[in-house]
Design an enzyme around this catalytic site. Structure first.
Site, PDB file in Angstrom:
ATOM      1  N   SER A 138      -5.982 -36.500 -17.494  1.00  0.00           N
ATOM      2  CA  SER A 138      -6.172 -36.611 -16.042  1.00  0.00           C
ATOM      3  C   SER A 138      -4.959 -35.954 -15.383  1.00  0.00           C
ATOM      4  CB  SER A 138      -6.288 -38.090 -15.655  1.00  0.00           C
ATOM      5  OG  SER A 138      -6.521 -38.230 -14.285  1.00  0.00           O
TER       6      SER A 138
ATOM      7  N   ALA B 253      -4.456 -33.779 -12.541  1.00  0.00           N
ATOM      8  CA  ALA B 253      -4.171 -33.477 -11.132  1.00  0.00           C
ATOM      9  C   ALA B 253      -3.100 -34.423 -10.587  1.00  0.00           C
ATOM     10  CB  ALA B 253      -5.457 -33.607 -10.322  1.00  0.00           C
TER      11      ALA B 253
ATOM     12  N   GLY C 298       1.895 -32.343 -11.758  1.00  0.00           N
ATOM     13  CA  GLY C 298       3.319 -32.619 -11.958  1.00  0.00           C
ATOM     14  C   GLY C 298       3.661 -32.918 -13.407  1.00  0.00           C
TER      15      GLY C 298
ATOM     16  N   CYS D 291      -0.539 -46.476 -12.388  1.00  0.00           N
ATOM     17  CA  CYS D 291       0.308 -46.832 -11.245  1.00  0.00           C
ATOM     18  C   CYS D 291      -0.146 -48.173 -10.665  1.00  0.00           C
ATOM     19  CB  CYS D 291       0.275 -45.741 -10.180  1.00  0.00           C
ATOM     20  SG  CYS D 291      -1.385 -45.298  -9.638  1.00  0.00           S
TER      21      CYS D 291
END
Length: 600
Positions: free
Chosen positions: A305, A307, A310, A430
């Site tokens: 995943s 996107a 970074g 997160c």
């Protein structure tokens, strides 16, 4: 044309209009004095202005001092004077030789009275500090009157203090549940959370730490950037940004490429250095999973995943543009940012693809390392997205956890356990919810041949091995949790898994047992069992021949079985019977053919 000014002649000017009006003020001030004050602060009307100012200042200070006395202190002073008068009446018969002793007694009494005053004041303060639960009438008034947030905030502090020292500070006849229900309501009101999320946070954090976490979510995290070592060094980048008016510092000892930006006179996302690809705007918590993954040069890595890119570009930076990186994301629109960042930062070893992560093992596999930053509820980034406070409920958490379980199994299946340098998977979210972190990792440990290994991160809180009624694998203490109030970064969870076998553990379901009753264990292949003997190939496909003795126990098993098993027990037509059966259309065609032959 007017009078001429002669600077040599200085005209004496009398008192102004304001000074004339204030004449006689000294006589009014004399009324504030006692007899003792006249002796100390005696003044004459003809004294100079400086003495008058000093005198007025002293008088006002004395007056304010007397006005500021509390009623308890005034009562204590009156008692002190009464004690003095009583002592003088009793000691009138004594000689002057006992004057020294009397003075000592008076000093002792004065000190005792001072102590009494302090005790009374302290007792009053203690009474004011004791926290009491509001009654039903007070709660009704709160519902009608406008909210006083200062009062609610103070009540939260007092309530937490009582709950932390419940045995000594609680109100008699009140249970802990009463205090907790009031605290939950006040937290929802003051911090604008829904009841579900506040209850989850109260279960997760100690009460002394809960308020710190909620306060930290009200403050934005500092802006951090990551130096792109493919094009520059951190020292050179820092100097270039300082010259442009940027105030910055190194991120910390744990990162060699991070910089913290406090303020800037230019937009950070539009500097020439940014456009040239010398750095990437990236949160401090996003550094951690890539550091835990620690990719090596020449390996094949999957970012399931990826996107906005970074972590992918950080992996390429650590690999020095060698090997192969597959950057996948299920959302095609978000892949545009991945492609843009890859070109801007000068990454040349990355392939971008758009597949559903749950189906990725069917597309490609055999990777040395896999990074899965799973989609989650976002409870760790409330400072960025305050809508999480009120938009999440139990269904959202369970939905995210189910998706994460599917993704982590497909990520494990994409790893090659026989890799000479790899075989590792990083799972991160997160979110701070246990259902999305420890619960998902514990599920993966039961379903696949993997084990937890140290993440390599020197800081962070250990993961939970037990939470409420749940008990997880003991190795979950190797996972790491990061909180906004403790580490000044977004809430984050990182776990590192090592795959030690490519075999997927499976066990076939037996009759009369559900899948939950069957213990999970490694199996080389799916082999049906019959009468305790295994059969392979065509023999396994042949149906078992039923004898007359076996019919009775089979009927008993059918009654005890599930609906699905009962449906399976019904007789179905074999393929041969289906082939031999002739349809109406075929029968008509055959009939016409026979009639034609007879006519001919």
């Amino acid at each position: 044309m007017g009078r001429k000014l002669d600077p040599a002649n200085k005209v004496k000017r009398g008192p102004g209009r304001k000074a004339k009006k204030q004449q006689g003020a000294e006589t009014e001030l004399a009324k504030f004095f006692t007899e003792g004050d006249h002796d100390v602060l005696y003044f004459k009307i003809s004294c100079r202005k400086i003495y008058l100012h000093v005198f007025v200042y002293k008088i006002l200070s004395l007056f304010l001092f007397h006005m500021q006395l509390l009623p308890i202190e005034r009562a204590a002073k009156k008692e002190k004077k009464l004690k003095k008068t009583m002592a003088l009446d009793e000691d009138d018969d004594d000689e002057e030789d006992d004057d020294d002793d009397d003075d000592d007694d008076e000093d002792a009494k004065a000190s005792d009275s001072d102590m009494d005053e302090q005790d009374t004041v302290q007792a009053n303060i203690d009474e004011m500090d004791t926290f009491r639960l509001p009654g039903a009438e007070e709660r009704e008034k709160e519902g009608l009157l406008p909210l006083d947030l200062k009062t609610i905030h103070q009540r939260i502090k007092d309530n937490v203090d009582v709950l932390c020292n419940f045995s000594t500070k609680r109100e008699p006849g009140k249970d802990r549940s009463d205090y907790l229900s009031l605290l939950k309501k006040d937290l929802c009101t003051y911090y604008s959370y829904n009841t579900f999320l506040i209850q989850k946070l109260m279960d997760l954090f100690p009460l002394s730490e809960l308020v710190d976490f909620l306060e930290a979510n009200e403050i934005h995290r500092p802006v951090t950037i990551r130096t792109n070592t493919l094009k520059t060094r951190r020292r050179d980048l820092a100097q270039a940004l300082i010259n442009r008016g940027v105030n910055l510092d190194p991120l910390g000892k744990w990162s060699k490429v991070g910089l913290v930006i406090y303020d800037s006179s230019v937009p950070i996302g539009a500097t020439p250095e940014y456009l040239a690809g010398h750095y990437m705007l990236q949160g401090a918590s996003s550094f951690l999973p890539v550091m835990a993954l620690s990719p090596q040069e020449g390996e094949s890595v999957l970012d399931m995943s990826s996107a906005p890119g970074g972590k992918t570009t950080y992996i390429a930076q650590l690999m020095r543009n060698t090997g192969v990186i597959v950057a996948n994301d299920a959302n095609a629109e978000r892949l545009k940012s991945v492609v843009g960042n890859i070109h801007r930062l000068g990454v040349t070893n990355t392939v971008v693809c758009n597949y559903d992560g749950r189906q990725f093992p069917k597309v490609m596999g055999g990777f040395d390392r896999v990074l899965l930053d799973a989609p989650c509820s976002g409870t760790g980034v409330i400072a960025k997205d305050p809508a999480v406070k009120t938009s999440k409920d139990e269904a959202d958490i369970q939905r995210s956890a189910h998706l994460q379980k599917e993704l982590i199994l497909s990520a494990i299946d994409s790893v090659n356990a026989d890799s000479p340098s790899g075989g590792y998977l990083i799972y991160c979210t997160c979110s701070i919810m246990v259902e999305e972190n420890e619960w998902v990792v514990d599920y993966a440990l039961k379903k696949r041949n993997v084990k937890l290994v140290p993440t390599g991160l020197d800081f962070g809180n250990e993961g939970f091995t037990r939470f409420k009624e749940r008990r997880f694998h003991p190795t979950l203490r190797l996972t790491r949790r990061f909180y906004p109030h403790s580490h000044n970064m977004d809430g984050f969870f990182v776990a590192k898994l090592k795959k030690f076998s490519n075999i997927i553990p499976t066990v076939p379901a037996e009759k009369g047992k559900s899948k939950k009753d069957i213990p999970a264990g490694p199996k080389k292949a799916k082999i049906p069992k019959m009468d305790g003997k295994t059969k392979k190939g065509s023999e396994a496909k042949k149906p078992a021949v039923k004898t007359a003795d076996d019919t009775k126990p089979l009927k008993a098993e059918k009654k005890e079985g599930s609906r699905f098993e009962k449906k399976q027990g019904k007789k179905r037509k074999t393929p041969r019977e289906a082939k031999n059966r002739m349809g109406k259309n075929k029968f008509r065609k055959l009939k016409h053919m026979l009639q034609k032959q007879e006519r001919e």
